[in-house]
Write an enzyme that holds these catalytic residues in place. Sequence first.
Site, PDB file in Angstrom:
ATOM      1  NE  ARG A 180      -0.039   0.198 -10.181  1.00  0.00           N
ATOM      2  CZ  ARG A 180      -0.705  -0.561 -11.431  1.00  0.00           C
ATOM      3  NH1 ARG A 180      -0.938   0.217 -12.262  1.00  0.00           N
ATOM      4  NH2 ARG A 180      -1.430  -1.600 -11.516  1.00  0.00           N
ATOM      5  CB  THR A 234      -5.672   1.372 -12.618  1.00  0.00           C
ATOM      6  OG1 THR A 234      -4.371   1.245 -12.081  1.00  0.00           O
ATOM      7  CG2 THR A 234      -6.082   0.306 -13.830  1.00  0.00           C
ATOM      8  CD  GLN A 288       0.554   5.962  -1.020  1.00  0.00           C
ATOM      9  OE1 GLN A 288       0.973   5.231   0.186  1.00  0.00           O
ATOM     10  NE2 GLN A 288       0.426   5.078  -2.022  1.00  0.00           N
ATOM     11  CG  ASP A 307      -7.392   8.977  -7.561  1.00  0.00           C
ATOM     12  OD1 ASP A 307      -7.624   8.537  -6.640  1.00  0.00           O
ATOM     13  OD2 ASP A 307      -6.388   8.545  -8.375  1.00  0.00           O
ATOM     14  CD  GLU A 351       0.704   0.669  -5.584  1.00  0.00           C
ATOM     15  OE1 GLU A 351       0.185  -0.083  -6.683  1.00  0.00           O
ATOM     16  OE2 GLU A 351       1.294   1.620  -5.507  1.00  0.00           O
TER      17      GLU A 351
END
Length: 205
Positions: free
Chosen positions: A172, A35, A198, A194, A30
């Site tokens: 998301r 994004t 997590q 990317d 997050e």
Amino acid sequence: MGICASASEDGAEKAPEREIYKLFLVGAGESGKSTLCKQMELMYGKGYSNADLKALITSIRANLVLYMQRILEYNDETLEDEELYNEKKLAIAEDLVESKAAVDSLEPALDGFFEMTPETASHISKLWMDPGIRNTANLVQMDDSAEYFLDRVEECARSDFVPSVDDIVRNRMRTAGISRTRFEIGDSEFEMIDVGGQRSERKKW
């Protein structure tokens, strides 16, 4: 660093191989890595195929069910604390019992995603308009886009729904494994990598 050209078997000179600049994105979940990749794809990449958009629609609809289920779960948990429940005005209207039961009972399909029917969208929309649900949502930790999509749940459920640029950027999807995005800026080619943020993905950093 220099660039040299090589000759092919027939003597013709080969063009030098184009260098690709690799950009690694690492960070906690997050934190905005995915994004940024989506923004670069939209601005400088090849864009999103029909298959990409179809997967995105599935993700948006599944997230909408998860958002509401999370809100309802928290609302049920706070029933044990009568003082908090009354102070925060979390009571849900009695005429929404059917909608609450319908959303609570939803189970993911075999692919792990929830299906979004017009009936389901209607239940979520009715719940989302309830003051008690809104007050509960303010106490639940969800991603920043939850309210954006819940405000448009029935639009997202329509058969002719096509995600906008905002929808693509805001949605998301948990990054599992390594995701690669290639794009060009001027004469330079980049590959943005990317790595999921997590804890289970961090060993790949």
